[in-house]
Write an enzyme that holds these catalytic residues in place. Structure first.
Site, short mmCIF file in Angstrom:
data_model
loop_
_atom_site.label_atom_id
_atom_site.label_comp_id
_atom_site.label_asym_id
_atom_site.label_seq_id
_atom_site.Cartn_x
_atom_site.Cartn_y
_atom_site.Cartn_z
N ASP A 101 0.83 -1.20 0.00
CA ASP A 101 0.00 0.00 0.00
C ASP A 101 0.88 1.26 0.00
OD1 ASP A 101 -2.18 -1.67 0.20
OD2 ASP A 101 -2.30 -1.48 2.39
N1 URA Z 1 -1.28 -5.96 3.97
C1 URA Z 1 -1.79 -4.73 3.90
O1 URA Z 1 -2.84 -4.46 4.47
N2 URA Z 1 -1.13 -3.79 3.21
C2 URA Z 1 0.05 -4.01 2.59
O2 URA Z 1 0.62 -3.11 1.99
C3 URA Z 1 0.57 -5.31 2.66
C4 URA Z 1 -0.11 -6.27 3.36
#
Ligand code: URA
Length: 245
Positions: A101
């Site tokens: 993310d």
């Molecule tokens: N899980 C998440 O919620 N976000 C990420 O970036 C990676 C794993």
């Protein structure tokens, strides 16, 4: 070593089928010798010519990056935000294997090897991903057990996670957790902790299979070492310890 038809296909000069026809017709040579046998495997260094013309074979590259928060895990962004390409100025067109993310930091693997990427992303291959997480509130035992048993998140039930460390900051009322999962569903870690009412404050992916970012500063990248590449390839094929058992 790779089959000749695959090499031609990868270089984008013909479909696999068409490449096989060319090979059978004697239009392809390897190191100056015409090859008509479809089973022949060719080394990455060999000089391949199609109808006399030298085939440009792009070398496969594999990098890991310690992504800072505030970057999108794509190669371009319609909103003009910073992307991983701002951090890895390499000539090849490379792509991230899975995404972190925008606000997540940590390990991202990037490559131009489509086969490798597809294999790693396939849900069948359960490669461990270790995340270091800071969450709001103090995580209770019953709550962490929900994570380790597997939990119903509405559209899927998570596989049991492993928790390897829990540390409490009693003053600030936060918990630091090191957790390992083998899946990679969208927002998975955030959703798992939200489901037990501990929203995530910080999230970092620390390890993928046998590879960690411990030697990389934030925003730094490096090429994968040959033994790391080999082991992660085996892990994706065989499971936890890289052995075929
Ligand atoms: N899980 C998440 O919620 N976000 C990420 O970036 C990676 C794993």
């Amino acid at each position: 070593m790779e089959r000749l038809q695959k090499i031609l296909q990868k270089a984008g000069v013909a479909s696999r089928r068409k490449a096989e026809v060319w090979i059978a017709e004697g239009k392809v040579s390897v190191d100056g010798v015409v090859v008509t046998d479809l089973g022949v495997k060719v080394s990455p260094q060999a000089e391949v010519r199609v109808m006399g013309e030298l085939l440009k074979r792009e070398a496969m590259v594999y990098y890991i990056l310690n992504k800072p928060p505030g970057y999108v895990s794509t190669t371009s962004d319609p909103l003009g935000r910073k992307t991983l390409m701002d951090l890895i100025p390499v000539q090849q067109r490379i792509f991230p294997v899975g995404r972190l993310d925008y606000d997540t930091s940590g390990l991202v693997l990037l490559t131009n090897d489509g086969d490798f990427m597809n294999r790693l992303l396939h849900p069948r291959y359960k490669i461990e991903k270790e995340y270091h997480v800071k969450v709001e509130g103090l995580l209770r035992k019953e709550e962490s057990q929900r994570l380790t048993r597997g939990m119903d998140l509405g559209d899927f039930v998570s596989q049991p996670a492993k928790i390897i460390e829990v540390r409490y900051d009693d003053k600030k009322v936060n918990t630091y957790v090191k957790i390992i999962i083998t899946e990679g569903k969208y927002h998975q870690i955030k959703r798992m902790f939200e489901a037990i009412n501990h929203p995530i404050l910080k999230l970092k992916r620390y390890r993928l299979g046998n590879i960690t970012i411990e030697d990389l500063g934030i925003g730094q990248y490096r090429a994968l070492k040959p033994h790391e590449l080999k082991l992660i390839w085996n892990l994706s094929a065989f499971g936890k310890d890289g052995k075929n058992d």
